[in-house]
Design an enzyme around this catalytic site. Sequence first.
Site, mmCIF file in Angstrom:
data_model
loop_
_atom_site.group_PDB
_atom_site.id
_atom_site.type_symbol
_atom_site.label_atom_id
_atom_site.label_comp_id
_atom_site.label_asym_id
_atom_site.label_seq_id
_atom_site.Cartn_x
_atom_site.Cartn_y
_atom_site.Cartn_z
ATOM 1 C CE LYS A 18 -4.426 1.044 0.210
ATOM 2 N NZ LYS A 18 -5.525 0.247 -0.361
HETATM 3 P P1 NAD Z 1 -12.865 7.781 -2.727
HETATM 4 O O1 NAD Z 1 -11.804 8.747 -2.421
HETATM 5 O O2 NAD Z 1 -13.366 7.686 -4.108
HETATM 6 O O3 NAD Z 1 -14.119 8.058 -1.763
HETATM 7 C C1 NAD Z 1 -13.962 8.157 -0.375
HETATM 8 C C2 NAD Z 1 -15.321 8.524 0.232
HETATM 9 O O4 NAD Z 1 -15.158 8.596 1.658
HETATM 10 C C3 NAD Z 1 -15.868 9.870 -0.232
HETATM 11 O O5 NAD Z 1 -17.232 9.739 -0.533
HETATM 12 C C4 NAD Z 1 -15.682 10.750 1.000
HETATM 13 O O6 NAD Z 1 -16.654 11.760 1.098
HETATM 14 C C5 NAD Z 1 -15.873 9.734 2.110
HETATM 15 N N1 NAD Z 1 -15.332 10.223 3.376
HETATM 16 C C6 NAD Z 1 -14.097 10.725 3.600
HETATM 17 N N2 NAD Z 1 -14.000 11.132 4.888
HETATM 18 C C7 NAD Z 1 -15.200 10.857 5.461
HETATM 19 C C8 NAD Z 1 -15.735 11.061 6.752
HETATM 20 N N3 NAD Z 1 -15.005 11.576 7.736
HETATM 21 N N4 NAD Z 1 -17.018 10.666 6.982
HETATM 22 C C9 NAD Z 1 -17.761 10.126 6.015
HETATM 23 N N5 NAD Z 1 -17.310 9.910 4.762
HETATM 24 C C10 NAD Z 1 -16.046 10.280 4.498
HETATM 25 O O7 NAD Z 1 -12.341 6.361 -2.197
HETATM 26 P P2 NAD Z 1 -12.775 4.898 -2.672
HETATM 27 O O8 NAD Z 1 -11.835 4.469 -3.716
HETATM 28 O O9 NAD Z 1 -14.244 4.894 -2.931
HETATM 29 O O10 NAD Z 1 -12.427 4.045 -1.371
HETATM 30 C C11 NAD Z 1 -13.359 3.851 -0.303
HETATM 31 C C12 NAD Z 1 -12.903 2.680 0.567
HETATM 32 O O11 NAD Z 1 -12.825 1.497 -0.230
HETATM 33 C C13 NAD Z 1 -11.505 2.812 1.196
HETATM 34 O O12 NAD Z 1 -11.483 2.109 2.417
HETATM 35 C C14 NAD Z 1 -10.607 2.106 0.191
HETATM 36 O O13 NAD Z 1 -9.399 1.691 0.762
HETATM 37 C C15 NAD Z 1 -11.519 0.949 -0.157
HETATM 38 N N6 NAD Z 1 -11.196 0.282 -1.421
HETATM 39 C C16 NAD Z 1 -11.157 0.977 -2.589
HETATM 40 C C17 NAD Z 1 -10.876 0.300 -3.776
HETATM 41 C C18 NAD Z 1 -10.879 0.979 -5.134
HETATM 42 O O14 NAD Z 1 -10.777 0.271 -6.131
HETATM 43 N N7 NAD Z 1 -11.037 2.292 -5.223
HETATM 44 C C19 NAD Z 1 -10.613 -1.064 -3.738
HETATM 45 C C20 NAD Z 1 -10.675 -1.744 -2.523
HETATM 46 C C21 NAD Z 1 -10.971 -1.054 -1.370
#
Ligand code: NAD
Length: 433
Positions: free
Chosen positions: A119
Amino acid sequence: MSDVLKIFRELEMTWDRDNIYHQVLTYIAQASELLGLPAGMELILAQPKNEITVHFPVLMDNGDYQLFRGYRVQHNNVLGPFKGGIRYHQDADLDHVKALAVLMTMKTALYWLPYGGAKGAVKVNPRSLSQNELMRLTRRFTAALGQNIGPFYDVPAPDVGTNAQIMAWITDTYTNLHDPARRLDGMGVCTGKPLLLGGSQGREKATGQGLIYVLEQMLPEMGFDIGKVSYSLIGYGNVGSWTGKLMAERGAKLTAVLDHTGAIYSDKGIDALELDKYVAQKGGVGGFPNAEAITEDQFYSAKVDVLIPAALEQMINDRNVKLLNCKIVAEAANAPTTPQAERYMVEQGIQILPAILCNSGGVTVSYFEWNQNRQAETWDLEYVDAQLKKMVLAACARTKETARRLKCDLRVASYCAALERIAKVYLIRGIFP
Ligand code: NAD
């Protein structure tokens, strides 16, 4: 607990129940104990192979230079090249990145992908930068990582605060800095790229799509029908918004959403597509006109069948767990539930679909993208989705079989299934020299 404390003593670390890295190690210790793995195995997995910290300057639009800190943690590569996202977030720190790297090792092992776990992160609020600053920061970070990433060594992907455009800048910087005769190989330096630059069909929606396949498979056995459930979402970024759109196609009702800009609620159901367009314009769900604004506490108290955390880690915690009014938590985010909150949920009969099972759609389609790049091929969307579904169903079956065999819950079973694969491979390979 006793086992994990032994490991901590051996590594000269002080146990802290609120430290996410320590929490992840506790799950590993619990699963290792159940499997009867040798203590040496746990010790190997308790620390990453490499922890890279870089500091690099970036020219800002106002003519000043700012110094940034970036991390790449390479946890384990016994199953194949290191693999894992890069996050841009103001709160990124080393222990956090280490925890996420361990989780990547668990995910790739559970899904039988030929990868290890890694990561990366840069400590920055990406919303505070212009596009040009974001590009310069990404290029400098890529240059600072140098030989530590590469298509056959360590392959980054998008995560919180990063996207396909950022992957394009990483790819361009990497291919410009490395052997020009191997430009085609260089395309595989990261995944989650734009379609026009070697990205894969279905990668952008893949984490949400993978979660949908898990829900379709697991909900009926828990007494629910995906087309009839009501649900709420924490986060409406990549994972949250795709989950919303794909759940809408199946007829599920989204009643509440919380993100960093506020929380919204509608008894009649929130239109996921409309919300997607609104968030693209405004940057968050706060102020969405076709739902009522609610407080964070009201969000957690909202009655739903399924709560889907798809934002940051540790969002379901001591502070809010007692408010929950749901039957199932399906973890789309990484480590969204603290162990203390999990204990309370289990006592209350709230079932948990664990993160490493639910959110591996992204890394699975990343693997398809990497394969396409290596073979200079383009797969169509139907093929990508069908392959993803096959991998998700196999991981669900593996987790359920492990839970039955070891008489444990799905969280512990998902870790055990992953660890069993890693342990077997260590046994076959032996430990060098
Ligand atoms: P992103 O940046 O696209 O979205 C993050 C979201 O979290 C946003 O909607 C933001 O408003 C919200 N957020 C941030 N701070 C917050 C708070 N204090 N309270 C409430 N909401 C809050 O990120 P993503 O890619 O959608 O990732 C989301 C999760 O999924 C993370 O844990 C990431 O590690 C995991 N993940 C992502 C992927 C991927 O392919 N993008 C794959 C596996 C896991």
